[in-house]
Structures are given as C-alpha cells and as structure tokens.
Design an enzyme around this catalytic site. Structure first.
Site, PDB file in Angstrom:
ATOM      1  N   GLN A  26     -23.222  -0.547  44.712  1.00 51.18           N
ATOM      2  CA  GLN A  26     -22.033  -1.019  44.011  1.00 51.18           C
ATOM      3  C   GLN A  26     -21.323   0.165  43.372  1.00 51.18           C
ATOM      4  O   GLN A  26     -21.894   0.875  42.536  1.00 51.18           O
ATOM      5  CB  GLN A  26     -22.369  -2.040  42.932  1.00 51.18           C
ATOM      6  CG  GLN A  26     -21.096  -2.669  42.334  1.00 51.18           C
ATOM      7  CD  GLN A  26     -21.380  -3.575  41.155  1.00 51.18           C
ATOM      8  OE1 GLN A  26     -21.620  -3.096  40.050  1.00 51.18           O
ATOM      9  NE2 GLN A  26     -21.324  -4.878  41.381  1.00 51.18           N
ATOM     10  N   TYR A  37     -14.385  -4.390  33.817  1.00 49.65           N
ATOM     11  CA  TYR A  37     -14.306  -2.970  34.155  1.00 49.65           C
ATOM     12  C   TYR A  37     -12.917  -2.569  34.673  1.00 49.65           C
ATOM     13  O   TYR A  37     -11.960  -3.305  34.525  1.00 49.65           O
ATOM     14  CB  TYR A  37     -15.448  -2.625  35.099  1.00 49.65           C
ATOM     15  CG  TYR A  37     -16.781  -2.983  34.472  1.00 49.65           C
ATOM     16  CD1 TYR A  37     -17.171  -2.421  33.256  1.00 49.65           C
ATOM     17  CD2 TYR A  37     -17.616  -3.953  35.041  1.00 49.65           C
ATOM     18  CE1 TYR A  37     -18.368  -2.771  32.645  1.00 49.65           C
ATOM     19  CE2 TYR A  37     -18.815  -4.312  34.433  1.00 49.65           C
ATOM     20  CZ  TYR A  37     -19.178  -3.718  33.230  1.00 49.65           C
ATOM     21  OH  TYR A  37     -20.351  -4.075  32.624  1.00 49.65           O
ATOM     22  N   GLY A  87     -30.231 -12.700  39.949  1.00 53.95           N
ATOM     23  CA  GLY A  87     -30.296 -11.593  39.013  1.00 53.95           C
ATOM     24  C   GLY A  87     -31.601 -11.561  38.245  1.00 53.95           C
ATOM     25  O   GLY A  87     -32.535 -10.858  38.611  1.00 53.95           O
ATOM     26  N   ARG A  88     -31.690 -12.325  37.171  1.00 47.69           N
ATOM     27  CA  ARG A  88     -32.896 -12.311  36.330  1.00 47.69           C
ATOM     28  C   ARG A  88     -34.142 -12.706  37.115  1.00 47.69           C
ATOM     29  O   ARG A  88     -35.237 -12.184  36.859  1.00 47.69           O
ATOM     30  CB  ARG A  88     -32.700 -13.222  35.120  1.00 47.69           C
ATOM     31  CG  ARG A  88     -31.633 -12.717  34.164  1.00 47.69           C
ATOM     32  CD  ARG A  88     -31.572 -13.519  32.887  1.00 47.69           C
ATOM     33  NE  ARG A  88     -30.570 -12.961  31.978  1.00 47.69           N
ATOM     34  CZ  ARG A  88     -30.636 -13.036  30.659  1.00 47.69           C
ATOM     35  NH1 ARG A  88     -31.648 -13.641  30.079  1.00 47.69           N
ATOM     36  NH2 ARG A  88     -29.695 -12.502  29.907  1.00 47.69           N
TER      37      ARG A  88
END
Length: 396
Positions: free
Chosen positions: A104, A185, A328-329
């Site tokens: 990424q 971002y 994710g987690r």
C-alpha cells in the site's frame, strides 16, 4: 445461508492475471515495527508477513512513498535502495510460502508532525488547515498542526514520488500496489472541502479536488499494468477533527468510483464505517448500506473491509455485494486465519496494547491452532502453541 462460509471464502478467485487461492485478504495494518532511522523493513516483519501467507492476498501496512509522505513513527518506507532490499526479503519469503502480496502506497499529507522530519519542517497539505488528528510520534502522540499549503511544485513532486515508489515496489518483487486514496490521508485531504480551500486547478469542483489522485494513478500506471494496481477509497472517515462527513462527502466518492471504473484496475477497497454516523449527512450509509451503494457504481473487483467476520463476509459475497473480504484485527491475532475459517475453529483475541510497538510481543507470537481432536458434540479442543519462539526487532 445454505452454503457454509468456508466454502465461499475459500473458493479461488481471479484477480486480474493473478490466481488467488481464496477470497480472504489480509487488510493493510499499521504495526510500527520499522522503528529505525531508515524506515527499513526488518526480519521481524519477514516473519510476520510469512506467517500470514495463507491469505489469498496480503496488502501491506501503509508504506511511505517518500520522506515527506511520512506521518507515523515506526512505519516503513518504499523509496530507498535499503527499503527495497528489506521489502524484497519479505516478498521472497511470502512467495516461497505460496502467498501473493501488494504494497500500500501511502502519503499522510497534513496528518503528520514536524518532529518526524529531521529538519523540523512543517507537514504539507492541500491548504493551511489543521486536520485535527492525533499523530503517532516517537514516545507518544501529539495533535496535528497547521500544515504548509502545497504549491504546484509540491504537488508535482508528490506525483513523482508515487511513481518512484511504484517502481521501487516492482523492483522489490511485489505482485502489485494499492494506492491509499481515502480515510484521512493526502488524497482525502484534497477531496474533502473542509481540508481543501484551494481555488486553483486542484480545488473547488470535485473534478479539481480529485485531480491529484488521478494524476498519481496515471503515474503509477506508467510503471504497473492496470490489473496490478488497486485503490482504497470511499466516503468513510473517522469523524474526528476536520474529517467529518458533509453534504459533499457521498457525491465526491461517487465521482471517484465512477471515474476509476474506466481504468479497469485490479480492485477497489471499500471501508464500512468505523465511527458513529448518527446525525451526519451520510447516516444512511451506515453498516452494509455503503457496500450496496458502491457495488452499483463499481462492477470491478470490490474488497470489503471493517467490522466483517467470516459469516458476514461470506454473506456479502454470496449476495454479490463484494468479491473479496479484507480482515484486519482477526489477521493480527490469527496468523492461520484461513485454516481457522476452514475448520470453523475459534479465533484468538487480539491484544490492542501491542498493536503498535517494536517487538515480537503481540506481533509474531500469536498461537496457531493445533487440532487435538473434535469431541462428540463438535466442540473444539485445541492447544495454544507459539508459531515460533519470540524474537526481538533488530535495531538498525
């Protein structure tokens, strides 16, 4: 659902010219194990990513495209030869383990702090507006500050930095790249009318606010074929500081998705909401509503992320709302997540106190599942064994 979740999630999928062994994606996850001056990926990170090579696709943590793009202490970069060599060790190990891996590409823009730059300069952003975010610096967190507004030279430089990072990524052996085009971002800062008050060709109408994203995309496509390039984008932000949904938020993301649809990219990654949308202009996009909304706008490969477990993910794929599910987690705490889904086994609980750090604790020491037996009522019996002895992150 008559079909078991594992049957859906573990089915193969063709992503561009890549053959994914399953529809399970390791989501991009900032873990701050590159706490060294050169922001160089290290051997601990080799171990971490290799442990999770069972995913159909790994997308790395956000990786800075330049020194200017940094904004999180301990995150790695991909713009120097030393960084390329570090990532090459990771991609080689993942490939040897049978995995595929995209990097990424990340520029944090104004979500940064001058203490992260050796010369103490201010971060750059589309306008001189404080984004109101907590910044992870060495030793703790501080609030963001007013950035220096990017001039046209700065913008063109950022475009070149993405192109350069894309080339370094290719040289490092990655299978593709994903542009971080959302959340809080750089590109979201240009897209969001609160953080961008520009009046030039990069401000005002949505076509102008999105211009830098598409200039970067075009630059990256000079290095990579379109079927090896993805973008993470969407209307979801953290609803903190300047990043609050407005009447323009949904329309802006719709424009981005419609235009990107013409590029025939590898994928788009869409986040479900992480924050409470109550009493916001996009309250109706809560939960799976955002998924179904953008599925109608984008018929290419859609990776869905945030708040999705195996059952939910399989349901979304089964009804055509998405194609791949990014965990994710669950991937932080379960290096063997694919096998656990295959066997419908229990998951380890993540340890949030170790999400960020510089050691193996809560990083590479989560146990794999060892099946001792299934008893008569199909209740799992398992023992917890560390996949490898704990190692400490080398300091470089």
């Amino acid at each position: 659902m008559s079909v078991k979740p594992a049957e859906i999630l573990l089915s193969p999928y063709t992503l561009g010219d890549l053959k994914l062994k399953n529809r399970i994606v390791m989501a991009p996850l900032t873990r701050t194990r590159a706490e060294n001056r050169g922001k160089v990926p290290n051997e601990l990170m080799v171990e971490y990513y290799t442990q999770r090579a069972g995913a159909g696709l790994i997308i790395t943590e956000g990786t800075f495209v330049s020194e200017q793009g940094q904004g999180w202490f301990g995150a790695p970069g991909i713009y120097t030869e030393e960084q390329r060599a570090g990532w090459a060790r990771i991609t080689d190990a993942v490939h040897r383990a049978g995995g595929l891996i995209f990097v990424q590409l990340w520029h944090q823009g104004s979500v940064s702090n001058r203490s992260l730059y050796e010369d103490g300069r201010a971060p750059l952003g589309p306008s001189a507006i404080n984004p109101g975010q907590l910044i992870h610096i060495k030793g703790g967190k501080v609030m963001s500050e007013i950035p220096q507004e990017m001039d046209l030279v700065d913008i063109k430089q950022a475009v070149r930095e993405f192109r350069h990072a894309a080339q370094v990524a290719r040289d490092a052996g990655f299978d593709g790249v994903q542009i971080q085009g959302g959340f809080v971002y750089l590109f979201q800062q240009f897209l969001h009318e609160i953080t961008s008050r520009r009046t030039d060709q990069y401000g005002g109408q949505v076509e102008n606010r999105a211009r830098i994203l598409f200039e970067v995309l075009d630059a990256v496509l000079e290095v990579w074929p379109s079927y090896r390039v993805g973008v993470k984008a969407g209307p979801m932000m953290n609803e903190v500081g300047a990043f609050r949904a407005t009447d323009e938020t949904l329309k802006t993301s719709e424009y981005v998705y419609r235009k990107i649809a013409g590029y025939k990219l590898s994928h788009m990654l869409l986040m479900r909401q992480m924050a409470d949308l109550t009493r916001t202009p996009i309250e109706h996009m809560s939960g799976d509503a955002v998924v179904h909304h953008f599925r109608h706008l984008y018929t290419g490969t859609l990776i869905l992320n945030v708040g999705i477990d195996a059952n939910h993910g399989a349901h979304l794929i089964n009804e055509g709302a998405g194609d791949l599910i990014a965990f994710g987690r669950d991937y932080i705490a379960n290096p063997d997540l694919v096998e656990r889904i295959r066997l419908d086994a229990p998951l380890n609980e993540p340890r949030p106190e170790y999400f960020y750090g510089n050691s193996a604790n809560g990083y590479t020491d989560y146990p794999n599942l060892t099946q001792s037996h299934l008893n008569s009522d199909r209740t799992w019996m398992h023992v917890s064994e560390a996949t490898t002895p704990a190692k400490h992150c080398p300091k470089t």
